[in-house]
Write a protein that holds these residues in place. Structure first.
Motif, PDB file in Angstrom:
ATOM      1  N   SER A 101       3.892 -17.249  11.751  1.00  0.00           N
ATOM      2  CA  SER A 101       4.403 -16.193  10.875  1.00  0.00           C
ATOM      3  C   SER A 101       3.250 -15.248  10.544  1.00  0.00           C
ATOM      4  CB  SER A 101       4.988 -16.790   9.590  1.00  0.00           C
ATOM      5  OG  SER A 101       4.004 -17.522   8.882  1.00  0.00           O
ATOM      6  N   ASP A 126       1.964 -11.932   8.207  1.00  0.00           N
ATOM      7  CA  ASP A 126       2.217 -11.251   6.947  1.00  0.00           C
ATOM      8  C   ASP A 126       1.670  -9.830   6.906  1.00  0.00           C
ATOM      9  OD1 ASP A 126       3.446 -13.553   6.007  1.00  0.00           O
ATOM     10  OD2 ASP A 126       1.554 -14.374   5.233  1.00  0.00           O
ATOM     11  N   SER A 127       0.780  -9.480   7.822  1.00  0.00           N
ATOM     12  CA  SER A 127       0.187  -8.153   7.762  1.00  0.00           C
ATOM     13  C   SER A 127      -0.323  -7.763   9.140  1.00  0.00           C
ATOM     14  CB  SER A 127      -0.972  -8.126   6.751  1.00  0.00           C
ATOM     15  OG  SER A 127      -1.990  -9.044   7.144  1.00  0.00           O
ATOM     16  N   ARG A 158       2.594  -8.221  12.354  1.00  0.00           N
ATOM     17  CA  ARG A 158       3.784  -8.195  11.509  1.00  0.00           C
ATOM     18  C   ARG A 158       4.796  -7.171  12.044  1.00  0.00           C
ATOM     19  NH1 ARG A 158       5.732  -9.163   6.328  1.00  0.00           N
ATOM     20  NH2 ARG A 158       7.043  -7.484   5.497  1.00  0.00           N
TER      21      ARG A 158
END
Length: 347
Positions: free
Chosen positions: A215, A217-218, A222
């Motif tokens: 995953s 996040d930025s 992303r």
């Protein structure tokens, strides 16, 4: 100023009506063109007669069936909610557009074969695949429009997987919080709570879950990892009908025309299209997919390969066999004692 909902509604309705009417007109025009060539005359009476009949058919079906049903579905929302498990718009397209289009496609083929007295003239036009592709593309467009109606065309939309992960995570956190709170008061009720993934031992959890997905996040990762359900909807719609599209490609081969296999190919392909009438989340859709597409295509592909050679890919035959076997095994055979033992892989 016209609202975005009205523009979306008008655009979708015009797109569906074009997909409903254009294939029949194209196929009947092709049949009229091929039939006119057999007359060997300058007079085009037969051509314009068939074209006029096609226009009259489309106009009559549109005014007597398509428009009234569309108005009823739009005005009487309580009647629309009573329709469970199937889609009336796709039903009209399959019965009133695809069936006559396939019929006139076969008729045009027979006219081409019997047009010459000596040797049958088989289709050599490089654009002969366009009418059949137009029929399937029209059905896929209507399928996409019907699925896309519930989503807005502007703004961001999360995929189903993201929503499910988010809800599952919240449920797990809530369950753990309740268990911790109850553990300070009375540890007995915590043991009686419903089992969740958090209550599974770590060893079993590792065996059941498998590799963990990353995953982001930025950053650029992303942006690259964002998944929108509306974009995936187009991909799923085309992948669902890839097997039927391949079978219709086989129907365009001269060896299939020459041997008369065009009839079972068109019949089985049309039967497979009947799955489109049912909603995407219908519980019966998996069974109907095996019954209407994969199992009949096994018989058809085996017959074609045995008779004419590998004119249809062996990969398609393997796909049909594996899908049929996996459905029967995991849904029915695993209920019997020899196949009912639950096993987990150590890796």
């Amino acid at each position: 100023m016209v609202s975005g909902r009205i523009i979306k509604l008008v655009f979708f309705e015009l797109l569906e009506f074009a997909a409903f009417s254009v294939p029949t007109l194209v196929m009947m025009e092709k049949f009229a063109h091929e039939y006119q060539k057999t007359k060997n005359g300058v007079e085009r009476t037969h051509y314009w007669l068939i074209v006029s009949c096609s226009i009259a058919y489309v106009a009559a079906v549109s005014l007597l069936i398509w428009v009234p049903i569309k108005v009823i579905l739009f005005k009487k929302r309580h009647l629309y909610k009573k329709i469970v498990g199937w889609r009336p718009v796709l039903m009209m397209c399959v019965v009133l557009t695809t069936l006559p289009s396939f019929s006139f496609s076969i008729a045009a083929t027979e006219v081409q074969k019997n047009g010459s007295v000596s040797v049958p003239v088989l289709p050599t036009d490089p654009t002969c695949d366009l009418p059949v592709s137009l029929i399937l593309l029209s059905l896929i467009v209507v399928d996409i429009v019907e699925r896309l109606r519930i989503y807005p065309l502007r703004g961001r939309q999360e995929s189903y997987e993201d929503k499910n992960i988010y809800i599952t995570t919240l449920q797990q956190i809530k369950t753990v919080t309740e268990q911790v709170g109850r553990g300070d008061e009375n540890p007995a009720p915590a043991q009686a709570a419903k089992p969740t993934m958090m209550s599974v031992p770590p060893t079993n959890m590792g065996a059941l879950v498998g590799p963990i997905d990353p995953s982001f996040d930025s950053g650029i990762q992303r942006t690259m990892s964002h998944r929108d359900v509306r974009a995936e909807l187009f991909l799923r719609s085309f992948l669902t009908w890839s097997d039927t599209i391949e079978m219709m490609r086989v129907a365009g081969l001269p060896r299939v025309y020459q041997s008369g296999w065009v009839y079972p190919v068109y019949i089985f392909s049309f039967i497979s299209l009947l799955r489109m009438v049912f909603t995407p989340k219908n519980p019966l859709l998996s069974f109907l997919g095996v019954l209407l597409q994969d199992f009949p295509f096994i018989i058809l592909r085996l017959s074609l390969i045995t008779t004419l050679g590998t004119i249809t890919p062996v990969l398609g035959l393997c796909k049909n066999i594996l899908v049929t076997f996996s459905y029967i095994y995991f849904n029915h055979l695993t209920k019997f004692r020899p196949f009912s033992a639950f096993e987990t892989s150590p890796f």
